[in-house]
Design a protein around this motif. Structure first.
Motif, PDB file in Angstrom:
ATOM      1  N   SER A 166       3.966   1.547  -0.864  1.00 15.74           N
ATOM      2  CA  SER A 166       4.752   1.536  -1.950  1.00 15.74           C
ATOM      3  C   SER A 166       4.072   2.066  -3.150  1.00 15.74           C
ATOM      4  O   SER A 166       4.574   2.843  -3.802  1.00 15.74           O
ATOM      5  N   LYS A 167       2.689   1.885  -3.198  1.00 19.18           N
ATOM      6  CA  LYS A 167       1.942   2.357  -4.063  1.00 19.18           C
ATOM      7  C   LYS A 167       1.760   3.711  -4.086  1.00 19.18           C
ATOM      8  O   LYS A 167       1.704   4.791  -4.933  1.00 19.18           O
ATOM      9  N   LEU A 168       1.557   4.018  -2.853  1.00 18.44           N
ATOM     10  CA  LEU A 168       1.426   5.730  -2.662  1.00 18.44           C
ATOM     11  C   LEU A 168       2.602   6.467  -2.898  1.00 18.44           C
ATOM     12  O   LEU A 168       2.588   7.487  -3.627  1.00 18.44           O
ATOM     13  N   HIS A 169       3.844   5.779  -2.512  1.00 20.53           N
ATOM     14  CA  HIS A 169       4.982   6.511  -2.965  1.00 20.53           C
ATOM     15  C   HIS A 169       5.316   6.821  -4.489  1.00 20.53           C
ATOM     16  O   HIS A 169       5.661   7.781  -4.733  1.00 20.53           O
ATOM     17  N   ARG A 170       4.901   5.562  -5.053  1.00 21.82           N
ATOM     18  CA  ARG A 170       4.714   5.602  -6.529  1.00 21.82           C
ATOM     19  C   ARG A 170       4.114   6.725  -7.179  1.00 21.82           C
ATOM     20  O   ARG A 170       4.313   7.424  -8.199  1.00 21.82           O
ATOM     21  N   GLU A 171       2.776   6.848  -6.776  1.00 19.68           N
ATOM     22  CA  GLU A 171       1.990   7.758  -6.996  1.00 19.68           C
ATOM     23  C   GLU A 171       2.225   9.371  -6.920  1.00 19.68           C
ATOM     24  O   GLU A 171       2.134  10.065  -7.654  1.00 19.68           O
ATOM     25  N   ARG A 172       2.733   9.332  -5.754  1.00 20.15           N
ATOM     26  CA  ARG A 172       3.304  10.867  -5.188  1.00 20.15           C
ATOM     27  C   ARG A 172       4.599  11.280  -5.315  1.00 20.15           C
ATOM     28  O   ARG A 172       5.190  12.418  -5.337  1.00 20.15           O
ATOM     29  N   GLY A 173       5.472  10.443  -5.700  1.00 16.28           N
ATOM     30  CA  GLY A 173       6.987  10.737  -5.651  1.00 16.28           C
ATOM     31  C   GLY A 173       7.494  11.195  -4.482  1.00 16.28           C
ATOM     32  O   GLY A 173       7.663  10.430  -3.560  1.00 16.28           O
ATOM     33  N   ARG A 180       6.583  13.435  -2.446  1.00 21.41           N
ATOM     34  CA  ARG A 180       5.508  13.933  -1.564  1.00 21.41           C
ATOM     35  C   ARG A 180       5.257  13.119  -0.286  1.00 21.41           C
ATOM     36  O   ARG A 180       5.432  11.843  -0.384  1.00 21.41           O
ATOM     37  N   GLU A 212      -2.490   7.139   6.473  1.00 29.35           N
ATOM     38  CA  GLU A 212      -2.836   6.841   5.164  1.00 29.35           C
ATOM     39  C   GLU A 212      -2.802   5.207   5.112  1.00 29.35           C
ATOM     40  O   GLU A 212      -2.505   4.768   3.869  1.00 29.35           O
ATOM     41  N   HIS A 264       0.860  -1.141   0.076  1.00 24.73           N
ATOM     42  CA  HIS A 264      -0.034   0.115   0.115  1.00 24.73           C
ATOM     43  C   HIS A 264       0.812   1.225  -0.034  1.00 24.73           C
ATOM     44  O   HIS A 264       0.701   2.159  -0.664  1.00 24.73           O
TER      45      HIS A 264
END
Length: 86
Positions: A17-24, A26, A32, A15
Motif C-alpha cells: 500500500s505504501k509503495l502504491h501511494r508513492e508510485r501512483g 506505476r 519488492e 508495505h
C-alpha cells in the motif's frame, strides 16, 4: 516462535500500500516484498509451519503471492539448487 501468517500478510498489505501511494499508477512487483534475508527465512518458516497443519487460505493472499514469487525466482535464478538438496 513463528510470526503468524496473518501478521506477515498484514505486513505485506501495509508495505505494498505504501509503495502504491508513492508510485501512483506505476507497477508494483511481488519481488519488492521488502524482506531482508533473515526476514525471508522467518517468513518461509511461517509458511512451512502453516501448511503443516492448515490448508492455504485466501485470508493470506499476499503471503502466498510473495512465497510463490520467492520460489519461482529461486528456481529461475538457481535451477540446480533443488538437485543439490537431494
Amino acid at each position: 516462535m513463528n510470526t503468524p501468517l496473518s501478521e506477515w500478510d498484514e505486513r505485506f498489505k501495509q508495505h505494498f500500500s505504501k509503495l502504491h501511494r508513492e508510485r501512483g499508477t506505476r507497477a508494483l512487483f511481488a519481488l519488492e516484498h521488502g524482506l531482508d534475508s533473515t526476514e525471508t527465512k522467518n517468513f518461509v518458516n511461517a509458511i512451512l509451519a502453516h501448511v503443516a497443519s492448515k490448508e492455504p487460505s485466501r485470508l493470506h493472499a499476499l503471503a502466498w503471492i510473495v512465497v510463490s514469487v520467492l520460489r519461482t525466482a529461486s528456481t529461475l535464478l538457481f535451477p540446480d539448487l533443488d538437485n543439490r538438496r537431494a
